[in-house]
Structure formats: structure tokens, C-alpha cells
Design an enzyme around this catalytic site. Sequence first.
Site, PDB file in Angstrom:
ATOM      1  N   CYS A 162      27.533 -38.384  80.282  1.00  0.00           N
ATOM      2  CA  CYS A 162      26.308 -37.331  78.774  1.00  0.00           C
ATOM      3  C   CYS A 162      27.325 -38.095  78.158  1.00  0.00           C
ATOM      4  O   CYS A 162      27.506 -39.519  77.678  1.00  0.00           O
ATOM      5  CB  CYS A 162      27.735 -36.502  78.741  1.00  0.00           C
ATOM      6  SG  CYS A 162      27.900 -34.751  80.313  1.00  0.00           S
ATOM      7  N   HIS A 182      26.680 -33.940  73.288  1.00  0.00           N
ATOM      8  CA  HIS A 182      27.536 -32.716  73.210  1.00  0.00           C
ATOM      9  C   HIS A 182      28.226 -33.017  72.313  1.00  0.00           C
ATOM     10  O   HIS A 182      29.174 -34.235  71.910  1.00  0.00           O
ATOM     11  CB  HIS A 182      28.605 -31.939  74.329  1.00  0.00           C
ATOM     12  CG  HIS A 182      28.965 -32.913  75.475  1.00  0.00           C
ATOM     13  ND1 HIS A 182      29.979 -33.732  74.626  1.00  0.00           N
ATOM     14  CD2 HIS A 182      28.809 -33.166  76.322  1.00  0.00           C
ATOM     15  CE1 HIS A 182      30.877 -34.514  75.573  1.00  0.00           C
ATOM     16  NE2 HIS A 182      29.483 -34.327  77.015  1.00  0.00           N
TER      17      HIS A 182
END
Length: 169
Positions: free
Chosen positions: A144, A122
Site C-alpha cells: 500500500c 492509508h
Amino acid sequence: MRISSIFTILLALALALPVVVRSEPGPASLYADRLVVIKSQKRLFLYREGTLLKTYKVALGKKMGPKTRQGDCRTPEGSYRIDGRRRDSRFYKALHISYPNADDERNAHSTGCLPGGNIEIHGLPKGYEDLAAIHTRHNWTSGCIAVSNQEIDELWQLVPDGTPIEIRP
């Protein structure tokens, strides 16, 4: 209308056609067909038919080691796929990774834990876009793989759903 006038108009139209910009994605040969993340290098590599296309510096989960359970703030290690994309994430954009795989599920359940999920590549959180140049100095995600907003825009275009991603220590 005279034939020469019609010919002139048709010729002008034919010459103008190549100038039209195509809005659809480029040829498939420009897409990545494999991603590799090497956590110790904090790098994401994009490949096409074995040729390196691009390298990105990334930020990872706050804690070292492979992800073993929900909430451990570690980035998983293993073989996965890009299985979706989100424009509505709390980050700029996100490519979803198919974590957990069968091994992750089995390992977590063997210790009485849940494996977790929602692992993504992301961009930056909304309101932190100005930190693009320094966000990779520290690992700050909950597991992430983070890149700048400009980089997630590139990845969004270069990485189709279904692309394999290998995350290594």
C-alpha cells in the site's frame, strides 16, 4: 409589532446569515482530479487541471519493483482509480485503489499466480499514530501507500471516488 421593529429584526437576520459555516465540502475546484505516485521519490502528488495542489511523502511496500503477485509486498505500478474509502480498516482511514487492472490480472495469471488486491492509500496502524513524523523513513507496507493520519484526513477531503491515480516506478 411596528414595521421598523420587523425591519430591524430582518436586517439583523440577513447580516447574520453570511456568518453561518457551511458543513458540506467546498467547491469542486478544490478537489484533486489526478494523483501521481513516483515510487523512486516516495512522493504522492495531487493535481487539479494540471496544477500541483499538494505533495506528500509516503511509505510504500517493503520490497522494490512492481507488484506481480499476491503477497509479494510490492506496490503496484500502472493506472488505476480511487474506487472507494474505508473507515473500518486496521489503519486510521483508507482510500481504496482499483488494483488489479486487466494488465495486472493477465500478467499474474500468465505465471500461475493471483494478482492480489486490497491496495490502499492509508493512514497509520492503530496504536502507531505517534510515529507520524518518522514512518516514511522505511518502506513498511505490504504494498500500500502510507501517509500520516493527518494527511489521510486531507486526502479524504480532497480526493473524490473515481479520481485517477498513476503509480510510476
